[in-house]
Design a protein around this motif. Structure first.
Motif, short mmCIF file in Angstrom:
data_model
loop_
_atom_site.label_atom_id
_atom_site.label_comp_id
_atom_site.label_asym_id
_atom_site.label_seq_id
_atom_site.Cartn_x
_atom_site.Cartn_y
_atom_site.Cartn_z
N ASN A 1013 11.72 -31.02 8.78
CA ASN A 1013 12.08 -30.72 7.36
C ASN A 1013 10.83 -30.53 6.50
N GLU A 1014 9.81 -29.96 7.05
CA GLU A 1014 8.58 -29.75 6.30
C GLU A 1014 8.60 -28.38 5.63
N GLU A 1015 8.04 -28.31 4.42
CA GLU A 1015 7.90 -27.07 3.66
C GLU A 1015 6.42 -26.81 3.45
N LYS A 1016 5.93 -25.63 3.94
CA LYS A 1016 4.49 -25.34 3.91
C LYS A 1016 4.29 -24.02 3.16
N GLU A 1017 3.23 -24.00 2.29
CA GLU A 1017 2.92 -22.83 1.47
C GLU A 1017 1.85 -22.00 2.16
N PHE A 1018 1.97 -20.66 1.99
CA PHE A 1018 0.98 -19.73 2.53
C PHE A 1018 0.63 -18.74 1.42
N CYS A 1019 -0.56 -18.08 1.59
CA CYS A 1019 -1.08 -17.14 0.59
C CYS A 1019 -1.35 -15.81 1.26
N VAL A 1020 -0.90 -14.71 0.57
CA VAL A 1020 -1.08 -13.34 1.07
C VAL A 1020 -1.96 -12.61 0.08
N GLU A 1021 -3.11 -12.04 0.58
CA GLU A 1021 -4.00 -11.25 -0.27
C GLU A 1021 -3.86 -9.79 0.14
N LEU A 1022 -3.46 -8.93 -0.85
CA LEU A 1022 -3.09 -7.54 -0.57
C LEU A 1022 -4.03 -6.62 -1.36
N SER A 1023 -4.53 -5.56 -0.65
CA SER A 1023 -5.32 -4.50 -1.29
C SER A 1023 -4.62 -3.18 -1.06
N ALA A 1024 -4.36 -2.41 -2.22
CA ALA A 1024 -3.64 -1.14 -2.13
C ALA A 1024 -4.55 -0.03 -2.64
N ASN A 1025 -4.53 1.10 -1.92
CA ASN A 1025 -5.35 2.26 -2.29
C ASN A 1025 -4.47 3.43 -2.71
N ILE A 1026 -3.28 3.19 -3.12
CA ILE A 1026 -2.36 4.25 -3.56
C ILE A 1026 -1.81 3.85 -4.92
N LEU A 1027 -1.21 4.83 -5.63
CA LEU A 1027 -0.53 4.59 -6.91
C LEU A 1027 0.96 4.72 -6.71
N GLY A 1028 1.67 3.94 -7.45
CA GLY A 1028 3.14 4.01 -7.38
C GLY A 1028 3.75 2.71 -6.88
N GLU A 1029 5.01 2.79 -6.53
CA GLU A 1029 5.78 1.61 -6.14
C GLU A 1029 5.69 1.40 -4.64
N LEU A 1030 5.49 0.11 -4.21
CA LEU A 1030 5.47 -0.27 -2.80
C LEU A 1030 6.91 -0.53 -2.37
N LYS A 1031 7.41 0.36 -1.49
CA LYS A 1031 8.81 0.26 -1.08
C LYS A 1031 8.96 -0.15 0.38
N ASP A 1032 8.23 0.53 1.30
CA ASP A 1032 8.40 0.29 2.74
C ASP A 1032 7.18 -0.44 3.27
N LEU A 1033 7.12 -1.78 3.06
CA LEU A 1033 5.99 -2.59 3.51
C LEU A 1033 6.49 -4.00 3.77
N ALA A 1034 6.22 -4.56 4.97
CA ALA A 1034 6.68 -5.89 5.36
C ALA A 1034 5.65 -6.54 6.26
N LEU A 1035 5.74 -7.91 6.36
CA LEU A 1035 4.84 -8.74 7.18
C LEU A 1035 5.70 -9.64 8.05
N SER A 1036 5.44 -9.67 9.42
CA SER A 1036 6.27 -10.42 10.37
C SER A 1036 5.67 -11.79 10.67
N CYS A 1037 6.58 -12.76 11.02
CA CYS A 1037 6.18 -14.12 11.39
C CYS A 1037 7.05 -14.59 12.54
N SER A 1038 6.43 -15.07 13.67
CA SER A 1038 7.17 -15.51 14.86
C SER A 1038 7.31 -17.02 14.84
N ILE A 1039 8.55 -17.54 15.18
CA ILE A 1039 8.85 -18.98 15.26
C ILE A 1039 9.18 -19.29 16.70
#
Length: 1734
Positions: A1013-1039
């Motif tokens: 029952n542990e809750e752990k925080e993580f941090c994501v640092e993102l750099s974008a080189n395009i203009l506009g809205e980010l629509k099709d972008l995801a990050l996977s995590c295996s358990i």
């Protein structure tokens, strides 16, 4: 109730017709019978065809045929008769069921079935009569056919084969003599006597073979042959003279039948005698051969000559005169003998010469004004020719027309006829009788009677109408059904017999009742058609207790009259108490008794809740039904003093709501002259003495009338009813309590007893009361058994009863119960307290709970525990999982296996139990194992187990970057959560999606382990080189141990450089979030539309950089740029800055420095300058910069400009700026610049003094020259004008020279002025006229001048019209100014002079304030000064504020001081209920007065003469009679003749002001606004209260026409009535049963109200009372708090039939209350489902 037709035959073809439609022409008997028969046998819903003519030859009757095709007329009948034709009728089954249902307790049902039985019996009787009539018609038809065939056969036998060639008419019909005409009339059928006028029956031929009619002697044969032969025949053939006697003696008179009932009988007797003589004559007749020989002999004699004198020249009454054609030859000898006897006596007998047809002329069914004609024939019945002379009747209504003769000359041959027309013209509808005389050669004329008679009217009114008894003062109305059974439409008039007019005068019809006290009849005039019904109402209103009788006369329009007598008996109320069970009681000495009661009844002491009854017998000695009800009131106690009388009108009755006395029945009707029994019941409820007065109240008793004898015969007295107390009975009773005793009063059984053991205890109950009691003990068998023996019985007075208590325990534990014993008649039971304890087996589990711990999914666990028996009794036990827990999990089979699950444990024994659990799914299970012990206390064992599998998740599956820019790293955080208690390992992967190639992401930490029952925080640092809205972008995590990875969706918008502008406002920021505004109105720097002259206004502009890029900026005004300053002048010095820099410095120096700075900025001479600070710089990343724009001005006008904003490489932004400067720049040197108008005070001066002068210098600080045109105005105190309408021609302020003369006119260029195309020569120049004024108050304080603009085609402006607020009246005195036109140079000054001339005041005036002002209208003569295109526009003259200088001076004036009693002023508070007396029934007051005082004081040094004026509803009066005051209700009425009041210096006067409350004032609240008094207002409050407000002014009018006003106000509270609902629906109610509903009537005001409830029923049936309300009037007191006062209205509904009833109840008051309406409706039904059986 069903309506049945008068005649309904049993055959299917006879329904629905009263009479068959027969042809009115005489027909043969066979046809008549067949028609009557066919009318009863043909179908009812078709039109019958005309009967077919007789078939066969010789007039043989044929058989009628019914039509084969019938037309269906049922739609026509349905449209005419509606429900009577199409409605359902009672069938045989329904009739039988209704009749079989008799014998119940419902009175209405019994009466209905009894009436139904009568209708069925009458219906069957009519069917039998119809069958009888039909049978009689068929039999008569057959007999008539047989008789006609017999006669026809006899004729055929006599004539032989040539019968058909002769063409003889058919034989006469005898059907009408065979059929029973009376039976046909009885069944409403047409009989032959109705359409055949010849009513004499034909004479029957004698039996045997008679001589046929075609071989009989004709008239000509008798005249030419037989008469001569008869004189010459020898004696041996004298028997031939008897031949004519063989024929029947038939004359013209025998062809008609008399209309009298005995005529037929007499005719039958005569015909019998004739037949008898004919029989003898035929017996003596010869044979045929002998007759033929005799005829041959007579033929031979015919050839001989007869030289005798022709007998036609002799009169018929002479001895050898002519023969009559109607006298039989058999009587010749008798006639000769009679003539001889007459010759011997010297007299002659009258022999008729002419026969009249008809013998009498009769007219009937005639109308006045019509002309009727009838033809009469005169037939010569002699053997000679005669002349005739006709003498007409003497009555003018009859006239005889010219005669019609068979030949020329007026000679009538024997047997021939002449015709005369009798004309009848009636002049009145009466009877006429006369005769006409026919004169011939006979000495005696022939009289022909002429009559005109109308059938007498037949009106079904009884000759004596008995109204029966009626109470004195009441009104009784009887309804009598009147029917015209005559054959004509008649008009009848009803009038008193003594006022009956002459027959021909006619009665004058009046409306309403025909009054003959104490009776009245209406309608006075009846006009009825034959068979028409109407209703006659007879009213009886006795005034005295006596027998009354009056006679009325009914006069018909044909002058026939008839008398009817109306009788009635007037009676008074008479009630008598005949009998009281146990006798009446007499009051004891000094005992307080009721003063209004006539009788006293005492009851012996009783116990509470017991009942004692006494029988009362009351007799109604009157002959009138008296409705009554009993009311129980509190007594009016007072000691009995002999020979003292009591005024019953002053006695007040109060209802006794706690009385113990009741009367049965409580209400009803006292039948006439009948003894009625009542049961008086005494049922005490409490321990106290009861004393009440029972009053019998008679409902609706009329009041005794007070009439004048002269008016009794003209008017109906006003009918007033009230409830009268007719009998008062005082009743008293005492109460004693019941005395019961229990020994002992409680039973407590010590110790604990085993379950199932029977325990017995005994106790007693004593009855020490005065009356026996009935007891019933409670029995308990629900869980434990507890009962008493005996359980019920009776205990006599002062006796006791022994009881035995039995107790049996069924379960362990203690019991404590109050065993109740019901005592009659006491409401509270006697309680016996019982306590006992029981015990059973006891088991114990050695563990408190079963903990199975944490296990994985699919594993099993086993644990054991022990159960111990702690008592000496064997225990039967069982264990299982709780069913409640299984139901909560929605499972049917428990996952627990218990071994053993049940058994028996010996005393003090132990049992081991094992529990096994198998997990099939992940869950957290908390359940309970139940241990049940037979006859013992069970227990529960909690069980805990946890089944899990590894699982983790993301707290949020979407990671949003709110702020992200191109090339700038952005961070965001998320959380992972382990959902199970087992540890879980995780690992982050790479970015996936179509935009993953343009982005890079780093997760910290990249992997790890999650604890339970542990809750752990993580941090994501993102750099974008395009203009506009980010629509099709995801990050996977295996358990670890999870088949599918977790996906974290990344979203956000990558932004570039963005700058916004905003202007702060009062409600936030007016911002421009878009870079390219669509309209210039998106952003605006508005410095104000009311900026004062030389005012400094600042506005802020906010620049916001929403990105991380820095950019330079520059801001400046486009046109009104501030003048370029030196670096030393660039910073605006402030007072605080100067203080810090130089130390102490005066405010004057600071203002001077600011003024110099503003003058430097405005040195370009444009009038306005916009200063931006800072104007240049750099806008940093995410910086919000505030720019301050300051506006300076030194000239009025409307200014517009753009602020140019340049930021970086963005497009320049234009922000519009606007400012309107208003104000007058010119100011007085004396006062300096200021916002308020300067005032020049001339002080107080004497009336008529010398003028006073003031010199004023004017300064112009603007850079432009300003011309001023002056006007002087006076301010009047009573000036009510609101606006001024000014009209001027060309330039209103033209330029003048030094001599005040106009120079050359220059056209005005003001856009707001009016251009009208007028004739220049007809319009005066340079004049201003006030053309319109109004006295209404100003709607606002805006002083902006308004002009009426009219566009015209002309180039030059001619006429201008100006509307401006009215502030003063133009005048030349007492103030004036010189010069009237000046030009103030820009930046310079000039002087003007102002003078004041005091006016002459009247002597009565002491001090007057003279107020005025001068206005300087500013004009700009330079065109470029007034307008710069798209930048500035300056108005002048009337369009801009003027330079105003107020002027003030004082002159002495008079004034009175007014003192009132209260601080609130002259205010009255009244209520409309002040008009209600103690007894509102007698009427209301006409006036109620309230008075207050005020004092008038003269503090001046001169006497004051004045008048006091005040209008309704107020009035004035003075306490000092020497002041000679006079009240005036009209302000200007007779002013010159009213005396003046005078108050000398330092004197005072007391004046009383009164407010009058009248009924007229209460009506004002319902009047329209156009009819209200001035100052009247209706005030409606939230709590429902309503008040009428009257505002007036007490006018003090001085002798110089000046006035002083004193406000006077009155508040009149009026009552407000309201019903709790507006509709009452009783729905369906059984017929005859009464249903009651209750509603509230509320008074929501602080005023009393006298109300009355009236019912207006829309539908009445048989005058039965359907709806009623009780009470129907009363007084509602004023409310004292928030809740209104209420009264309960009882609405009752009694259905009289199965229809819907509707009514409207209206509640009204006598004080102007708004009526309240209540819609009432209900439905009557015979359906037993709605019958109330209780």
């Amino acid at each position: 109730m069903m309506n049945y037709p008068n005649f309904q035959p049993s055959q299917p073809g006879c329904g629905g017709r009263d009479k068959p439609c027969l042809d009115e022409q005489p027909v043969a008997a066979g046809e008549e019978g067949e028609r009557l028969s066919s009318s009863l046998s043909c179908p009812p819903h078709g039109l019958q065809q005309s009967p077919t003519p007789a078939e066969g030859q010789g007039g043989q009757p044929g058989k009628p045929n019914c039509p084969q095709k019938l037309q269906d007329i049922s739609p026509l009948l349905a449209s005419i008769f509606e429900d009577l034709y199409t409605g359902d009728v009672f069938g045989e089954d329904l009739e039988t069921n209704w009749i079989k249902s008799r014998g119940g307790d419902n009175v209405y049902h019994e009466s209905f079935t009894e009436e139904l039985q009568k209708l069925l019996d009458g219906h069957k009787c009519r069917l039998r009569e119809a069958d009888r009539a039909e049978e009689n018609i068929i039999q008569a038809q057959e007999r008539a056919k047989a008789e006609e065939e017999r006669v026809l056969n006899v004729l055929k036998a006599d004539v032989g084969e040539d019968f058909h060639k002769i063409g003889l008419p058919p034989v006469a019909s005898c059907f009408r003599w065979i059929v029973d005409n009376e039976l046909l009339r009885k069944n409403n059928l047409i009989c032959p006597e109705d359409y055949i006028t010849d009513k004499f029956p034909p004479t029957r031929a004698p039996k045997g073979k008679s001589e046929p009619g075609y071989i009989k002697e004709t008239f000509a044969f008798k005249q030419h042959v037989s008469s001569r032969l008869r004189d010459q025949i020898p004696a041996e053939i004298a028997h031939l003279q008897k031949i004519p006697d063989r024929l029947p003696n038939v004359s013209l008179s025998t062809l008609t039948l008399l209309s009298t009932p005995d005529s037929s009988h007499q005719t039958k007797k005569i015909s019998k005698k004739v037949n008898a003589s004919q029989k003898l004559a035929w017996k003596d007749s010869k044979c045929k051969a002998e007759r033929e020989s005799e005829c041959a002999y007579l033929a031979k004699l015919e050839k001989r000559q007869n030289y005798l004198k022709n007998p036609r020249f002799f009169p018929p009454n002479s001895l050898h005169g002519g023969k009559s054609l109607v006298i039989s030859q058999g009587k010749v000898e008798q006639t000769i003998a009679r003539r001889k006897a007459e010759d011997d006596k010297g007299g002659t007998s009258f022999v008729p010469v002419f026969l009249a047809n008809p013998p009498a002329v009769m007219f009937s069914n005639y109308e006045v004004g019509q002309v009727y004609e009838m033809t009469i024939e005169l037939q010569n019945i002699t053997s000679t020719c005669h002349y005739v002379r006709l003498i007409p009747p003497s009555t003018s209504a009859f006239a005889i027309g010219p005669g019609k003769f068979p030949g020329k000359g007026g000679l009538i041959a024997p047997g021939m006829t002449c015709q005369y027309t009798v004309r009848f013209t009636p002049k009145y509808p009466g009877n006429y009788e006369d005769c006409m005389i026919v004169e011939t050669q006979v000495s005696e004329p022939l009289l022909i009677p002429i009559q005109a008679k109308r059938p007498p009217p037949v009106l079904t009114l009884p000759h004596i109408i008995d109204c029966g008894p009626c109470l004195v003062g009441g009104i009784k109305v009887m309804t009598i059904l009147c029917r015209n059974e005559g054959i004509r439409t008649e008009k009848f008039s009803i009038m008193p017999k003594k006022a009956c007019p002459s027959p021909n005068s006619g009665a004058v019809a009046t409306d309403g009742f025909v009054i003959q006290a104490p009776f009245g009849i209406r309608p006075p005039v009846l006009e009825l058609a034959p068979g028409q019904n109407t209703t006659v109402e007879v009213m009886f209103f006795p005034s005295f207790p006596e027998v009354s009788q009056q006679t009325y006369t009914i006069v018909c329009d044909n002058c026939q009259d008839s008398d009817i007598t109306v009788t009635g008996v007037g009676q008074l109320i008479a009630l008598e108490l005949l009998f009281v069970a146990g006798g009446e009681s007499k009051p004891k000495p000094d005992e307080a008794t009721d003063a209004t009661a006539q009788h006293l009844i005492r009851f012996d002491p009783q116990n509470p809740h017991t009942t004692k009854e006494k029988k009362l017998v009351i007799r109604n000695s009157t002959q009138v039904e008296l409705p009554f009800y009993w009311q129980i009131m509190k007594p009016n106690l007072r000691p009995l003093i002999p020979e003292e009388t009591t005024d019953f009108m002053k006695v007040k009755y109060n209802q006794d709501t706690e009385s113990a006395f009741f009367l049965d029945p409580e209400e009803g009707v006292l039948l006439p002259c009948t003894d009625h029994e009542f049961i008086l019941t005494y049922t005490p409820q409490e321990l106290k003495s009861y004393h009440s007065v029972i009053q019998m109240v008679l409902v609706g008793i009329p009041e005794s009338p007070c009439l004048v004898e002269d008016e009794m015969f003209q008017n109906i007295p006003e009918y007033k009813t009230k409830d009268v107390i007719a009998l008062g009975i005082e009743v008293k009773g005492l109460t004693e309590a019941l005395n019961l005793l229990l020994e002992p009063y409680a039973i407590i059984i010590p110790g604990e007893n085993f379950v199932g053991v029977n325990i017995r205890r005994t106790f007693k109950m004593w009855n020490n009361s005065k009356s026996l009691i009935k007891y019933t003990w409670e029995k308990i068998v629900s869980s434990d058994i507890m009962e008493v023996e005996p359980c019920a019985g009776i205990i006599d007075v002062n006796k006791c009863c022994k009881f035995e208590l039995l107790i049996t325990g069924s379960k362990p534990g203690s019991i404590s119960h109050n065993l109740q014993c019901k005592i009659e008649p006491c409401t509270e039971p006697v309680v016996l307290h019982v306590e006992a304890a029981f015990k059973g087996p006891l088991l114990h589990i050695d563990i408190p709970s079963l903990q199975l711990g944490l296990i994985k999914q699919g594993e099993s666990v086993l644990q054991t525990f022990k159960i111990q028996n702690l008592c000496q009794l064997p225990a039967q036990w069982s264990m299982q999982e709780s069913k409640v827990c299984l139901a909560e999990r929605n499972e049917e089979v428990s996952p627990f296996t218990i071994q053993p699950s049940a058994g028996k444990i010996l005393p003090l024994g132990i049992c081991t139990v094992s529990v096994q659990f198998t997990s099939l799914r992940c869950q957290r299970l908390h359940t309970v194992l139940e241990l049940e012990v037979e006859n013992g206390k069970g227990s529960h064992l909690p069980v805990f187990v946890e089944v899990q599998a590894p699982q983790a998740c993301l707290i949020s599956s979407d990671l949003v970057f709110t702020e992200i820019y191109t090339g700038v790293p952005a961070k965001a955080t998320g959380k992972l959560f382990n959902q199970r208690l087992l540890p879980a390992k995780y690992l982050w992967g790479k970015l996936i999606g179509s935009q993953a190639a343009f982005c890079s992401a780093t997760v910290s930490p990249a992997s790890g382990t999650l604890g339970p029952n542990e809750e752990k925080e993580f941090c994501v640092e993102l750099s974008a080189n395009i203009l506009g809205e980010l629509k099709d972008l995801a990050l996977s995590c295996s358990i670890e141990a999870m088949t599918e990875p977790l996906l974290l969706s990344i979203s956000g918008e990558v932004k570039g450089l963005h700058v916004t502008y905003a202007v702060p406002s009062d409600s936030g920021f007016a911002s421009d979030e878009r870079q390219m505004p669509q309209s210039p109105c998106d952003l605006l720097l508005d410095f104000g539309s009311e900026v004062a002259f030389k005012a400094v206004v600042k506005r802020q502009l906010i620049l916001t950089n929403h990105t991380g890029i820095s950019a330079p900026f520059k801001l400046e005004a486009e046109y009104f740029t501030a003048y370029s300053l030196t670096p030393e002048q660039g910073i605006c010095p402030s007072s605080s800055y100067l203080v810090k820099r130089r130390g102490p410095i005066s405010m004057y120096a600071a203002r001077r420095a600011q003024s110099e700075f503003a003058a430097a900025l405005l040195s370009h001479g444009k009038g306005v300058a916009f200063h931006v600070q800072p104007s240049t710089g750099t806008l940093k990343a995410f910086q919000q910069l505030i720019i301050e724009i300051t506006a300076y001005n030194n000239m009025w006008g409307e200014y517009r400009d753009d602020l140019v904003c340049k930021v970086g490489d963005l497009q320049p932004k234009l922000i519009p700026m606007q400012m309107t400067v208003k104000g007058c720049p010119v100011f007085l040197q004396l006062t300096g610049p200021q916002t308020k108008s300067p005032i020049i005070r001339f002080g107080t001066h004497v009336s008529g003094g010398p003028p006073v002068f003031r010199k004023v210098q004017l300064n112009n600080p603007t850079p432009f020259d300003i011309r001023l045109d002056w006007e002087v105005y006076n301010q009047e105190q009573d000036d009510n004008k609101l606006v001024d309408l000014l009209m001027f021609f060309e330039d209103p302020f033209p330029l003048k020279n030094t001599d005040e003369n106009e120079t050359e006119s220059i056209g005005s260029t003001s856009e707001s002025e009016i251009v009208l195309k007028l004739d220049q020569s007809a319009v005066p120049h340079r004049n201003i006229y006030p053309v319109l004024q109004t006295t209404d108050e100003s709607s606002g304080s805006d002083s902006k001048d308004k002009e009426i603009i009219t566009q015209g085609p002309a180039v030059q402006k001619l006429v201008s019209i100006l509307v401006r607020p009215h502030e003063g009246v133009p005048a030349d005195s007492p103030y004036s100014i010189t010069p009237r036109q000046i030009v103030v140079p820009g930046g310079g000054s000039i002087s003007v002079g102002i003078s004041f001339t005091p006016r002459v005041l009247p002597e009565t005036a002491t001090e007057v304030q003279c107020e005025g002002f001068v206005l300087g209208f500013m004009s700009l003569d330079d065109k470029h000064t007034k307008t710069v295109p798209n930048k500035v526009h300056r108005k002048h003259r009337y369009e801009v504020p003027q330079l105003r200088v107020d002027l003030q001076a004082f002159v002495r004036h008079a004034l009175l001081k007014v003192d009132v009693d209260l601080d609130r002023g002259m205010v009255f508070y009244a209520m409309a209920s002040d008009l209600l007396p103690d007894h509102p029934v007698l009427g209301v007051l006409t006036n109620s007065v309230m008075t207050q005082s005020l004092k008038l004081i003269n503090y001046t040094k001169v006497p004051l003469y004045f008048r006091l004026l005040l209008s309704t509803p107020f009035s004035l009066s003075s306490t000092d009679p020497q002041k000679s005051i006079k009240t005036s209700h009209s302000k200007r009425e007779e002013e010159e003749h009213q005396p003046q009041l005078v108050l000398y210096p330092q004197q005072n006067m007391l004046v009383k002001v009164s407010f009058h409350t009248t009924l007229e004032l209460l009506t004002y609240q319902h009047l329209p606004d156009t009819q209200l008094l001035p100052g009247f207002q209706v005030l409606q409050f939230e709590n429902g209260e309503r008040k009428l407000k009257f505002n007036q002014n007490l006018v003090i009018e001085y002798s110089n026409r000046t006035t002083q006003l004193v406000p006077v106000t009155a508040y009149l509270t009026v009552p407000v009535l309201k019903l709790s609902c507006h509709k009452v629906h009783f729905k369906s109610c059984f017929v005859g049963q009464t249903k009651i509903e209750h509603i509230f009537l509320c008074n929501r005001s602080g005023c009393r109200s006298y109300w009355t409830a009236l019912l207006d029923e829309q539908e009445r049936h048989d005058n039965a009372k359907v709806f009623s309300v009780s009470p129907n009037n009363g007084i509602l007191e004023a409310r004292e708090g928030d809740p209104p006062t209420k009264v309960i209205l009882q609405i009752s509904f009694t259905a009289r039939s199965d229809i819907q009833y509707k009514a409207v109840m209206t509640v009204t008051g006598i004080l102007g209350e708004k009526p309240c309406k209540l819609q009432i409706k209900g439905q009557g039904t015979y359906d037993g489902r709605y019958e109330d059986l209780y």
